[in-house]
Enzyme design. Structure first.
Site, PDB file in Angstrom:
ATOM      1  N   GLU A   1       1.729  -3.185  15.080  1.00 10.71           N
ATOM      2  CA  GLU A   1       2.253  -1.831  15.106  1.00 10.71           C
ATOM      3  C   GLU A   1       3.089  -1.535  16.350  1.00 10.71           C
ATOM      4  OE1 GLU A   1      -0.807  -2.666  14.150  1.00 10.71           O
ATOM      5  OE2 GLU A   1      -0.624  -2.138  12.041  1.00 10.71           O
TER       6      GLU A   1
ATOM      7  N   SER B   1       0.811  -1.220   0.000  1.00 11.26           N
ATOM      8  CA  SER B   1       0.000   0.000   0.000  1.00 11.26           C
ATOM      9  C   SER B   1       0.843   1.268   0.000  1.00 11.26           C
ATOM     10  CB  SER B   1      -0.913   0.024   1.229  1.00 11.26           C
ATOM     11  OG  SER B   1      -1.818  -1.053   1.185  1.00 11.26           O
TER      12      SER B   1
END
Length: 92
Positions: A46, A25
């Site tokens: 994350e 992405s």
């Protein structure tokens, strides 16, 4: 972004790139193709992305940590504040 990251990597051999499984992405896959030994995919994690980037920064590397902004602001906020900011780590 991917092309710029490759150029930065060419100019600075201490640059590394990390992804939270979003390289398709944000085009950081281009960095992975150019420098596979300097690219780290930590998966959909994350919090780990931030902590690994901080560790690499403390080791003398210049990490570029890549994920979606809302995930930094929600899933990894405490790590960004406590480990990255308080520790003044050089992470982009």
């Amino acid at each position: 972004y991917g092309e710029a990251l490759v150029k930065v990597g060419r100019a600075y051999p201490d640059v590394v790139a990390l992804s939270a499984d979003v390289s398709n992405s944000d085009f950081s896959w281009m960095f992975e193709q150019a420098y596979p030994d300097r690219f780290f995919n930590v998966g959909i994690a994350e919090q780990s992305l931030v902590d690994v980037a901080v560790g690499l920064a403390y080791s003398g590397k210049i990490p570029f940590a890549n994920t979606f902004a809302f995930l930094f602001a929600t899933r990894a906020l405490e790590m960004v504040r406590t480990h990255l900011c308080y520790g003044e780590a050089n992470v982009s």
